[in-house]
Design a protein around this motif. Sequence first.
Motif, PDB file in Angstrom:
ATOM      1  N   ASP A 282       0.844  -1.503   0.094  1.00  0.00           N
ATOM      2  CA  ASP A 282       0.097   0.744  -0.178  1.00  0.00           C
ATOM      3  C   ASP A 282       0.983   1.100  -0.188  1.00  0.00           C
ATOM      4  OD1 ASP A 282      -1.847   2.025   0.389  1.00  0.00           O
ATOM      5  OD2 ASP A 282      -3.102   0.639   2.322  1.00  0.00           O
ATOM      6  N   THR A 283       0.593   2.057  -0.512  1.00  0.00           N
ATOM      7  CA  THR A 283       0.812   3.347  -0.667  1.00  0.00           C
ATOM      8  C   THR A 283       0.728   4.046   1.318  1.00  0.00           C
ATOM      9  OG1 THR A 283      -0.824   4.379  -1.606  1.00  0.00           O
ATOM     10  CG2 THR A 283       1.665   3.441  -2.868  1.00  0.00           C
ATOM     11  N   GLU A 284      -0.683   3.902   1.003  1.00  0.00           N
ATOM     12  CA  GLU A 284      -0.684   4.443   2.745  1.00  0.00           C
ATOM     13  C   GLU A 284      -0.628   3.444   3.653  1.00  0.00           C
ATOM     14  OE1 GLU A 284      -2.140   8.034   2.257  1.00  0.00           O
ATOM     15  OE2 GLU A 284      -1.798   7.690   0.345  1.00  0.00           O
ATOM     16  N   GLU A 285      -0.627   4.115   5.043  1.00  0.00           N
ATOM     17  CA  GLU A 285      -0.094   3.349   6.337  1.00  0.00           C
ATOM     18  C   GLU A 285      -1.686   2.189   6.230  1.00  0.00           C
ATOM     19  OE1 GLU A 285      -0.251   3.505  11.042  1.00  0.00           O
ATOM     20  OE2 GLU A 285      -1.085   5.417  10.079  1.00  0.00           O
ATOM     21  N   ILE A 286      -1.004   1.147   6.575  1.00  0.00           N
ATOM     22  CA  ILE A 286      -1.346  -0.351   6.295  1.00  0.00           C
ATOM     23  C   ILE A 286      -2.014  -0.486   8.227  1.00  0.00           C
ATOM     24  CG2 ILE A 286      -1.425  -2.562   6.602  1.00  0.00           C
ATOM     25  CD1 ILE A 286       0.888  -2.316   3.611  1.00  0.00           C
TER      26      ILE A 286
END
Length: 192
Positions: free
Chosen positions: A68-72
């Motif tokens: 993911d490009t965002e926080e998981i």
Amino acid sequence: MDLPQQERKGNPKKRYEVILAGVGGQGLIVSAMLLGEGAIREGKNVVQTQSYGIAARGGLSTAELIIDTEEIVFQQVQKPDVILVLTENAMERFAAFSGKGTLIFFDTTCIANREGMNFCGFPFMRLASGLNRPGAANLIALGAMVARTGMIHMDSLIPVVSETFPKDAVANIEALRLGESLIASRYKEDLE
């Protein structure tokens, strides 16, 4: 098979949930680790988990990966985008996901053919034997998955494979590229 619009334009999704399933000894956990490292090198966040039966070789083995490009926040795959199955038992367990839009890669060498737009079968084990490297089926499949989905760039994966297995770097890269060429030949029209 029609590619999702964003993938057709070369703009891959921001998040991929991936499952690799088969039996112990097929290199699925290693494949997940290689894929995860390639994603990390692209600045993406990665979570990878694995499970395998009591018998490490021959028992059910799965690796789950979230890129993911965002926080998981939640670390387990909930809605897989891509599944690779290398045994009939794994196919039976995960085939229903194809009806939910999940792309399922499978090995036609040992798994009965499946029809449907979300099934993507190739003879990974037969092709690996043709390279005189029967253990490279996982790398051929990994190359095909990366080429088909764009979840990471092949140029990020190749150095990871080379550094992880320096003695076999040339042969392993050949296996990855073979998987990539399978996609290029099958989906040529869709990728244009």
